[in-house]
Every structure is written in C-alpha cells, then in structure tokens.
Motif scaffolding. Structure first.
Motif, PDB file in Angstrom:
ATOM      1  N   GLN A  29       0.826  -1.218   0.000  1.00 27.14           N
ATOM      2  CA  GLN A  29       0.000   0.000   0.000  1.00 27.14           C
ATOM      3  C   GLN A  29       0.856   1.262   0.000  1.00 27.14           C
ATOM      4  O   GLN A  29       0.324   2.374   0.079  1.00 27.14           O
ATOM      5  CB  GLN A  29      -0.937   0.019   1.217  1.00 27.14           C
ATOM      6  N   GLY A  30       2.184   1.090  -0.056  1.00 25.33           N
ATOM      7  CA  GLY A  30       3.079   2.235  -0.112  1.00 25.33           C
ATOM      8  C   GLY A  30       3.524   2.764   1.227  1.00 25.33           C
ATOM      9  O   GLY A  30       4.098   3.862   1.302  1.00 25.33           O
ATOM     10  N   CYS A  31       3.294   2.005   2.288  1.00 22.91           N
ATOM     11  CA  CYS A  31       3.623   2.460   3.640  1.00 22.91           C
ATOM     12  C   CYS A  31       5.076   2.125   3.972  1.00 22.91           C
ATOM     13  O   CYS A  31       5.527   0.989   3.766  1.00 22.91           O
ATOM     14  CB  CYS A  31       2.694   1.793   4.646  1.00 22.91           C
ATOM     15  N   ASN A  32       5.811   3.095   4.482  1.00 24.32           N
ATOM     16  CA  ASN A  32       7.172   2.860   4.963  1.00 24.32           C
ATOM     17  C   ASN A  32       7.125   2.126   6.300  1.00 24.32           C
ATOM     18  O   ASN A  32       6.177   2.295   7.076  1.00 24.32           O
ATOM     19  CB  ASN A  32       7.915   4.186   5.127  1.00 24.32           C
ATOM     20  N   LEU A  33       8.160   1.343   6.593  1.00 19.61           N
ATOM     21  CA  LEU A  33       8.057   0.412   7.711  1.00 19.61           C
ATOM     22  C   LEU A  33       9.262   0.442   8.639  1.00 19.61           C
ATOM     23  O   LEU A  33      10.401   0.509   8.185  1.00 19.61           O
ATOM     24  CB  LEU A  33       7.886  -1.016   7.184  1.00 19.61           C
ATOM     25  N   ILE A  34       8.959   0.367   9.928  1.00 21.95           N
ATOM     26  CA  ILE A  34       9.948   0.074  10.966  1.00 21.95           C
ATOM     27  C   ILE A  34       9.655  -1.345  11.422  1.00 21.95           C
ATOM     28  O   ILE A  34       8.570  -1.624  11.946  1.00 21.95           O
ATOM     29  CB  ILE A  34       9.841   1.050  12.141  1.00 21.95           C
ATOM     30  N   LEU A  35      10.602  -2.235  11.220  1.00 25.01           N
ATOM     31  CA  LEU A  35      10.389  -3.665  11.413  1.00 25.01           C
ATOM     32  C   LEU A  35      11.076  -4.123  12.694  1.00 25.01           C
ATOM     33  O   LEU A  35      12.302  -4.173  12.774  1.00 25.01           O
ATOM     34  CB  LEU A  35      10.935  -4.427  10.212  1.00 25.01           C
ATOM     35  N   GLY A  54       9.396  -1.008  -3.061  1.00 23.73           N
ATOM     36  CA  GLY A  54       9.510   0.418  -3.328  1.00 23.73           C
ATOM     37  C   GLY A  54       9.304   1.337  -2.149  1.00 23.73           C
ATOM     38  O   GLY A  54       9.212   2.555  -2.325  1.00 23.73           O
ATOM     39  N   VAL A  55       9.267   0.784  -0.929  1.00 22.25           N
ATOM     40  CA  VAL A  55       9.084   1.641   0.247  1.00 22.25           C
ATOM     41  C   VAL A  55      10.386   1.741   1.029  1.00 22.25           C
ATOM     42  O   VAL A  55      11.309   0.948   0.845  1.00 22.25           O
ATOM     43  CB  VAL A  55       7.956   1.113   1.164  1.00 22.25           C
ATOM     44  N   GLU A  56      10.433   2.724   1.910  1.00 25.57           N
ATOM     45  CA  GLU A  56      11.551   2.839   2.832  1.00 25.57           C
ATOM     46  C   GLU A  56      11.307   1.910   4.016  1.00 25.57           C
ATOM     47  O   GLU A  56      10.161   1.696   4.428  1.00 25.57           O
ATOM     48  CB  GLU A  56      11.711   4.270   3.319  1.00 25.57           C
TER      49      GLU A  56
END
Length: 250
Positions: A29-35, A54-56
């Motif tokens: 969905q284009g959401c950047n993530l902290i994993l 394609g996300v950060e």
C-alpha cells in the motif's frame, strides 16, 4: 479510506507469522516500515522484501520482555527522526498449555504480561501523544479470542489486560483523528498458533490491517481478521466502518 502511502508504520514481531504478513501488505500500500524483531538478523529478509516493493524500511531490535530494551528501541526511532503514524502491536508470547492449571507458575504471568501487555502499553504511551500533536495516528493492538481456557491463563489474562487498556484509552481519543482498535487474527498456523490451527496465516489479510485504514475517527472497535478474509481492502474498510465501537465484545 486513509491513504497510507509515505506514512511510517511500526510493526512488532515483523519477521514472521502475522507480523510478516502485515509488513508485506502495508508495503504494497506504499507504507514505509519500521520492522521490529528480537534480533536484526531475524528481520533482514522481510526488510529486503519490503524495500523491493519500493518503500523505505529499517529494522529495530528489542527483547520485549525487557522494558529497558523497549525504551531503547523507541529512543532509537526518535533519534532517527521518524514520525510514527501507525503502530501494529503484534508481537506476543504464549508460554505453555498447563493442564494442571491450579499450579500455573507465576513466571507464566510475569513473562506474558511483560511481552503481551507492558511492552504494547509502553509503545502506546510513548507514541500516541505525538500522534495527537501531529493530528493523525492509527494503533492496532492484537488481542486473542481465547476464552474458558485456564490452561492458558497467563496468555489470556495478559490479552484481557490489553483489551481493557485499549478500550479505556479509546474513550479519551475518540473523535480525534488518532484511532485505536483491537484486532484478533484468529487461530492461525504460526509458531504461536501451532500446526493444528484451522487457518493459514495469509487469511489474516486484509482484516489484520484494516484498522490502519478506517477514516471515521471511531476508536475502540474489535476487528476480527477472519471476518474480512477474501475481501479487497476497500470492501474491508467499508465493513469495518459499519461496526460499532462497543466495549468488551471479545
């Protein structure tokens, strides 16, 4: 429906199971993530996969049973300057199945509450006030449908505490654009759920994440992921927004 493209989400327990499914879905969905995981090496695979979409993304580590490590993780996120818009408090532990439940060791309760309750509360208390200041936020706390099983007393009690915390907090932020929800993935074939569970882990999509997309400022809903299986995201959000935010429906 909320557009999460370019927003930042923290997912605890992102390296496997429900957290892994959530990470892939949100990245799509284009959401950047902290994993988050217990070790950076555990989340290297999912980090590579979501970046390929394609996300950060970046990884953080913390043993959630250790309060100091949880605080250090949040300090690290803050030091990086990341404004967390969405939180999925997914990680949890199920200690044991105690047939002799009258003799459940106190350690079951201690560890369950540290990981399943105190860690999510610490994350909420640190990040939600900042969401309120910025005027947007979504928090999805993962609960459980387990009931009438004293054999799993530590796990069940810690999840009941998380339910109560979430519902009480919802009463203070309802009608803001910071929305807190509960979700239950259902009994899935994961490391926690075991191989005998009836549901494959991919059935949690899109329901496990729908609380991030609701856009009617209603907090306190219980969103059972299995009630949304087979729907597209738009259908799931529309259904979620018809649900009343009634307390204690677990």
């Amino acid at each position: 429906m909320v557009n999460v493209s370019g927003k930042w989400a923290l997912i605890t327990g992102a390296s496997r199971g429900v957290g892994y499914q959530t990470a892939l879905f949100m990245a799509k969905q284009g959401c950047n993530l902290i994993l988050h995981s217990r070790s950076l090496e555990h989340s290297s695979k999912v980090e590579d996969e979501v970046k390929a979409l394609g996300v950060e993304a970046y990884s953080v580590q913390a043993e959630l049973a250790n309060h100091d490590e949880v605080v250090a993780m949040l300090d690290e996120i803050e030091a990086k300057g990341t404004a967390v818009d969405i939180v999925f408090n997914n990680a949890a532990v199920q200690i044991a199945y105690r047939e002799d439940y009258w003799n459940t060791p106190v350690e079951d309760f201690d560890m369950s509450f540290r990981i399943n309750f105190i860690a999510p509360v610490t994350i909420c208390n640190r990040l939600i006030p900042k969401m309120i200041q910025r005027g947007f936020g979504r928090v999805i706390n993962t609960t459980s449908g387990i009931k009438n099983e004293p054999e799993q007393a530590g796990y069940a009690a810690s999840k009941a505490a998380l339910d109560k915390f979430t519902k009480d907090l919802a009463s203070r932020i309802d009608e803001t654009d910071v929305v807190i929800s509960l979700t239950n993935p259902g009994w899935c074939r994961t490391d926690l759920g075991g191989p005998q569970a009836p549901n494959s882990v991919d059935t949690v999509i899109p329901g496990i994440a729908v609380g991030a997309f609701v856009d009617d400022k209603k907090s306190g809903r219980f969103l059972h992921a299995q009630n949304f299986t087979g729907m597209n995201l738009e259908e799931a959000v529309a259904k979620a927004q018809t649900m009343e935010a009634t307390p204690y429906v677990i």
